[in-house]
Write an enzyme that holds these catalytic residues in place. Structure first.
Site, PDB file in Angstrom:
ATOM      1  N   SER A  63     -12.593   3.272 -17.589  1.00 28.41           N
ATOM      2  CA  SER A  63     -12.472   2.095 -16.494  1.00 28.41           C
ATOM      3  C   SER A  63     -13.336   1.084 -16.398  1.00 28.41           C
ATOM      4  O   SER A  63     -13.131   0.205 -15.732  1.00 28.41           O
ATOM      5  CB  SER A  63     -12.575   2.992 -14.984  1.00 28.41           C
ATOM      6  N   LYS A  66     -12.113  -2.247 -17.201  1.00 30.74           N
ATOM      7  CA  LYS A  66     -11.318  -2.978 -16.318  1.00 30.74           C
ATOM      8  C   LYS A  66     -12.171  -4.103 -15.762  1.00 30.74           C
ATOM      9  O   LYS A  66     -11.595  -5.273 -15.328  1.00 30.74           O
ATOM     10  CB  LYS A  66     -10.842  -2.287 -15.123  1.00 30.74           C
ATOM     11  N   TYR A 188      -4.298  -0.912 -23.778  1.00 30.38           N
ATOM     12  CA  TYR A 188      -4.954  -0.498 -22.640  1.00 30.38           C
ATOM     13  C   TYR A 188      -5.767   0.754 -22.865  1.00 30.38           C
ATOM     14  O   TYR A 188      -6.908   0.797 -22.677  1.00 30.38           O
ATOM     15  CB  TYR A 188      -4.076  -0.147 -21.325  1.00 30.38           C
ATOM     16  N   TYR A 240     -13.266   4.022  -7.414  1.00 30.46           N
ATOM     17  CA  TYR A 240     -12.136   4.836  -7.137  1.00 30.46           C
ATOM     18  C   TYR A 240     -12.162   4.987  -5.389  1.00 30.46           C
ATOM     19  O   TYR A 240     -12.562   3.991  -4.909  1.00 30.46           O
ATOM     20  CB  TYR A 240     -12.452   6.118  -7.698  1.00 30.46           C
ATOM     21  N   VAL A 258     -14.168   7.279 -15.941  1.00 25.94           N
ATOM     22  CA  VAL A 258     -14.257   8.827 -16.100  1.00 25.94           C
ATOM     23  C   VAL A 258     -14.838   9.206 -17.508  1.00 25.94           C
ATOM     24  O   VAL A 258     -15.173  10.380 -17.434  1.00 25.94           O
ATOM     25  CB  VAL A 258     -12.962   9.220 -16.144  1.00 25.94           C
TER      26      VAL A 258
HETATM   27  N1  GLU Z   1      -8.292   5.523 -19.330  1.00 25.06           N
HETATM   28  C1  GLU Z   1      -8.313   6.019 -18.260  1.00 25.06           C
HETATM   29  C2  GLU Z   1      -6.766   6.190 -17.760  1.00 25.06           C
HETATM   30  O1  GLU Z   1      -6.351   5.321 -17.699  1.00 25.06           O
HETATM   31  C3  GLU Z   1      -9.373   5.333 -17.393  1.00 25.06           C
HETATM   32  C4  GLU Z   1      -9.576   6.014 -16.074  1.00 25.06           C
HETATM   33  C5  GLU Z   1     -11.114   5.705 -15.574  1.00 25.06           C
HETATM   34  O2  GLU Z   1     -11.905   5.742 -16.218  1.00 25.06           O
HETATM   35  O3  GLU Z   1     -10.770   5.648 -14.435  1.00 25.06           O
HETATM   36  O4  GLU Z   1      -6.550   7.562 -17.171  1.00 25.06           O
END
Ligand code: GLU
Length: 304
Positions: A63, A66, A188, A240, A258
């Site tokens: 994440s 992002k 993604y 989160y 994560v």
């Molecule tokens: N690739 C993970 C997903 O889409 C990212 C989640 C994360 O790191 O929060 O589930």
């Protein structure tokens, strides 16, 4: 301040914190990572670096990608981005669908999966090869031409990305997504699989600590205005569904993933990153959060 000694103290103090969290296993390739890893890196705005432990070992940024995708899209499309994604905390899990249905496919923020899928879609609409553009941006800002996607992790995630496909299809049904879903989720998953280490991540985040200027790139990577905005979204949406307790404990704009990585910004001073794969129940690194809490307690460098 003796940052090296501080990092050494933190590493020693973290020993009892291992074993309290759980390595992410919903993406099969992530489950294989050794749980006892711990690294930290500091990148001061003048270019000085400090590091400890496994700071040079690569992991999947997940994440945290992002944060960098948001930067790239803000550079490309400017304020237009906010017509497709909000900037409010979601109060829900990173991959939740609940709000999306109530809010007609308009994601709360760019750091939950739905919002990040939208920003990736926007880059695709503005780029001939969005995956390459993202990779090149990461190489530029991390000053490391070898950072790359981990195709094993990307494939593993793509094979189990049912919820992300569902989010994308739902948003497409509301006209929020422009590009073909298969290609979108493929990119993604690649961006999430980006393999970097703590030193790369602290370096890549430096512009956010210095009004957009990176001493390592010797360039203004972001505008000062976008830095203010991105740091605000990090503080309010970056960890989160625990942004409140994270701000309470650490008190810095932060983005976690994560894979167990976290980057945090001390405005006008440094970017700092930590990696430890065991996660708390919200998806933040258990030991990484404790390490950053100790860091701001010792140094009094919280923004509050
Ligand atoms: N690739 C993970 C997903 O889409 C990212 C989640 C994360 O790191 O929060 O589930």
């Amino acid at each position: 301040m003796n940052y090296q000694a501080i990092l050494e103290n933190i590493q020693e103090a973290m020993a009892p914190e291992f074993g309290k969290g759980r390595v992410a296993d919903y993406i099969p390739a992530l489950a294989n990572v050794s749980p006892n890893k711990f690294g930290m890196a500091i990148q001061l705005i003048d270019g000085t670096q400090f590091k400890i432990g496994d700071a040079n070992e690569n992991f999947s940024i997940q994440s945290i990608s992002k944060l960098f995708m948001l930067q790239l899209v803000m550079r490309n499309v400017g304020d237009m981005i906010w017509t497709k994604v909000g900037k409010e905390p979601s109060g829900d899990a990173f991959n939740s669908m609940v709000l999306l249905e109530n809010e007609k496919g308009f994601p709360r923020n760019p750091f939950i999966n739905a919002g990040a899928i939208v920003t990736t879609d926007m880059l695709m609409s503005n780029s001939k090869n969005a995956a390459d553009q993202f990779k090149n941006y990461m190489r530029l800002i991390s000053n490391n031409p070898s950072v790359d996607f981990d195709m094993d992790v990307a494939k593993s995630e793509l094979g189990t990305a049912h919820v992300n496909f569902a989010l994308a299809h739902f948003m497409k049904s509301h006209g929020v997504i422009n590009n073909p879903i298969d290609a979108l989720i493929d990119i993604y998953c690649k961006q999430c699989s980006m393999s970097m280490n703590c030193v790369d991540l602290a370096t890549a985040s430096l512009a956010l600590a210095n009004k957009g200027y990176s001493a390592i790139c010797n360039d203004s990577v972001l505008s000062e205005r976008n830095v203010k905005r991105i740091n605000a979204v990090m503080l309010t949406c970056g960890t989160y569904d625990s942004v409140g307790s994270f701000a309470y404990r650490v008190g810095l704009p932060t983005k976690s993933g994560v894979g167990g990585g976290i980057v945090a910004i001390v405005p006008n001073v440094m970017a700092i990153s930590v990696w430890s794969p065991e996660l708390d129940r919200f998806g933040n690194s258990y030991v990484g959060t404790a390490a950053l809490e100790m860091f701001t307690t010792i140094t009094k460098l919280s923004i509050f």
